[in-house]
Design an enzyme around this catalytic site. Structure first.
Site, PDB file in Angstrom:
ATOM      1  N   LYS A 230       0.815  -1.223   0.000  1.00  0.00           N
ATOM      2  CA  LYS A 230       0.000   0.000   0.000  1.00  0.00           C
ATOM      3  C   LYS A 230       0.847   1.270   0.000  1.00  0.00           C
ATOM      4  O   LYS A 230       2.041   1.246   0.279  1.00  0.00           O
ATOM      5  CB  LYS A 230      -1.020  -0.063   1.133  1.00  0.00           C
ATOM      6  CG  LYS A 230      -2.121  -1.079   0.761  1.00  0.00           C
ATOM      7  CD  LYS A 230      -3.294  -1.105   1.662  1.00  0.00           C
ATOM      8  CE  LYS A 230      -4.319  -2.112   1.102  1.00  0.00           C
ATOM      9  NZ  LYS A 230      -5.267  -2.555   2.112  1.00  0.00           N
ATOM     10  N   ARG A 264      -3.318  -9.922   5.401  1.00  0.00           N
ATOM     11  CA  ARG A 264      -3.785 -10.108   4.013  1.00  0.00           C
ATOM     12  C   ARG A 264      -2.673  -9.649   3.082  1.00  0.00           C
ATOM     13  O   ARG A 264      -2.331  -8.474   3.076  1.00  0.00           O
ATOM     14  CB  ARG A 264      -5.063  -9.283   3.801  1.00  0.00           C
ATOM     15  CG  ARG A 264      -5.661  -9.397   2.411  1.00  0.00           C
ATOM     16  CD  ARG A 264      -6.853  -8.447   2.275  1.00  0.00           C
ATOM     17  NE  ARG A 264      -7.464  -8.538   0.963  1.00  0.00           N
ATOM     18  CZ  ARG A 264      -7.003  -7.913  -0.121  1.00  0.00           C
ATOM     19  NH1 ARG A 264      -5.953  -7.141  -0.033  1.00  0.00           N
ATOM     20  NH2 ARG A 264      -7.622  -8.068  -1.275  1.00  0.00           N
TER      21      ARG A 264
HETATM   22  N1  HH2 Z   1      -7.322  -4.204   0.821  1.00  0.00           N
HETATM   23  C1  HH2 Z   1      -7.660  -4.295  -0.492  1.00  0.00           C
HETATM   24  C2  HH2 Z   1      -8.786  -5.038  -0.873  1.00  0.00           C
HETATM   25  N2  HH2 Z   1      -9.529  -5.694   0.028  1.00  0.00           N
HETATM   26  N3  HH2 Z   1      -9.959  -6.290   2.282  1.00  0.00           N
HETATM   27  C3  HH2 Z   1      -9.646  -6.213   3.588  1.00  0.00           C
HETATM   28  N4  HH2 Z   1     -10.379  -6.844   4.501  1.00  0.00           N
HETATM   29  N5  HH2 Z   1      -8.563  -5.469   4.029  1.00  0.00           N
HETATM   30  C4  HH2 Z   1      -7.771  -4.791   3.152  1.00  0.00           C
HETATM   31  O1  HH2 Z   1      -6.808  -4.112   3.606  1.00  0.00           O
HETATM   32  C5  HH2 Z   1      -8.081  -4.861   1.751  1.00  0.00           C
HETATM   33  C6  HH2 Z   1      -9.201  -5.631   1.350  1.00  0.00           C
HETATM   34  C7  HH2 Z   1      -6.829  -3.603  -1.505  1.00  0.00           C
HETATM   35  O2  HH2 Z   1      -5.835  -4.447  -2.036  1.00  0.00           O
HETATM   36  P1  HH2 Z   1      -5.969  -5.219  -3.432  1.00  0.00           P
HETATM   37  O3  HH2 Z   1      -7.017  -6.275  -3.325  1.00  0.00           O
HETATM   38  O4  HH2 Z   1      -4.656  -5.721  -3.867  1.00  0.00           O
HETATM   39  O5  HH2 Z   1      -6.372  -4.086  -4.426  1.00  0.00           O
HETATM   40  P2  HH2 Z   1      -7.696  -3.804  -5.234  1.00  0.00           P
HETATM   41  O6  HH2 Z   1      -8.766  -3.502  -4.244  1.00  0.00           O
HETATM   42  O7  HH2 Z   1      -7.323  -2.633  -6.099  1.00  0.00           O
HETATM   43  O8  HH2 Z   1      -8.042  -5.039  -6.028  1.00  0.00           O
END
Ligand code: HH2
Length: 295
Positions: A230, A264
């Site tokens: 992040k 995560r």
């Molecule tokens: N971060 C992202 C997505 N989902 N869910 C939880 N519970 N906690 C988090 O910190 C979290 C999440 C963002 O990361 P990523 O899935 O890689 O990105 P994107 O939402 O752009 O697919």
């Protein structure tokens, strides 16, 4: 951590262990991220093809993931994601989710739409992951209560405001979420709290949130932390998303020392190794308190 020898294989059709049983093991769990999206902030487009997605899920399980978190809509912690219809999300998940659910580890569904979450549960997911903490789609709480599944409820805000007390905001958000959950009849045993690193927070507020993690243990619920790749990492040590592994490991290791039950992550193998080494060193120190006096 399960040994490779005892890890489920493709031929092992026994159902995955429930999240509650994994949490009782008392070691930090690693949730591996699988984004079946064209636009996720760090790996958008890499796993939109179902074959690539399933191969990546197998890799994450082989690397030691305890849970696979499947998402078909980018939440774009920093804004700018194109909204996706429920139909499109379901169409992305359909060729992927059943195969991932057959790998022997629990699968969580990262969606803010109850309609998508319900279909994902029917396809084999056993955990809900709502990045709006039950406060966006009113049907989400009803679904979680009805299906009696664990749900990760994450703090979020529409946009960051550097002027607010972010910790007080998270406290109030969690209190509201828990009220909604109680009214819907969701068992507290099924709730995991997530302070939402990078969501509706400036980089400084994300760092402050991580620094204050023990504060959230007052809710008496397991905590999940998702700091992987992040932007707050780049705010301290500039690097593009795919070059933020060191910062991700540092943040997750400290989070587990501060009580995070689940991390995560995109980089499962490296995280599992870091957590195992930290645990080995801590075990040695606990068993031999005298060796610490040489520091
Ligand atoms: N971060 C992202 C997505 N989902 N869910 C939880 N519970 N906690 C988090 O910190 C979290 C999440 C963002 O990361 P990523 O899935 O890689 O990105 P994107 O939402 O752009 O697919």
């Amino acid at each position: 951590m399960l040994d490779q020898a005892t890890r489920p294989t493709d031929d092992d059709k026994s159902p995955p262990r429930p999240l509650a049983a994994l949490l009782r093991e008392g070691r930090p769990l690693v949730m591996g991220v699988l984004n079946v999206t064209p636009d996720s902030f760090s790996d958008g487009g890499r796993y939109l093809d179902p074959d690539h997605a399933i191969a990546q899920a197998k890799r994450l399980v082989a690397e030691g993931a305890d849970i696979i978190d499947v998402g078909a809509e980018s939440t774009r912690p920093y804004g700018g994601a194109a909204p996706v219809s429920a139909e499109e999300e379901i169409a992305r998940l359909t060729p992927v989710l059943p195969a991932v659910a057959a790998l022997g580890v629990p699968v969580s569904i990262d969606t803010m739409k109850a309609e998508v979450a319900g279909v994902a549960l029917d396809m084999g997911a056993t955990i809900l992951n709502d990045v709006w903490g039950l406060q966006r789609d009113p049907a989400m709480a009803k679904l979680a209560a009805l299906r009696r599944v664990p749900i990760v409820v994450m703090h979020n805000r529409d946009g960051a405001d550097p002027a607010i007390d972010i910790l007080a905001d998270i406290d109030a958000f969690f209190a509201r979420t828990l009220e909604i959950a109680a009214q819907a009849g969701i068992s507290r045993e099924n709730i995991v709290l997530d302070p939402g690193i990078g969501f509706g927070k400036t980089p400084e507020q994300s760092i402050a949130t991580l620094a204050a993690l023990p504060r959230f243990s007052r809710f008496g619920l397991p905590l999940l932390v998702g700091a992987s790749r992040k932007r707050f990492i780049a705010s301290v040590s500039p690097a593009p998303p795919d070059k933020r592994l060191g910062g991700s490991l540092a943040a997750h290791l400290l989070a587990t020392l501060d009580g995070a039950a689940i991390v995560r992550v995109h980089d499962v193998a490296e995280t599992v190794q870091a957590l195992k080494i930290a645990q080995a060193i801590r075990n040695k120190a606990i068993r031999n308190p005298s060796i610490r006096s040489f520091r």
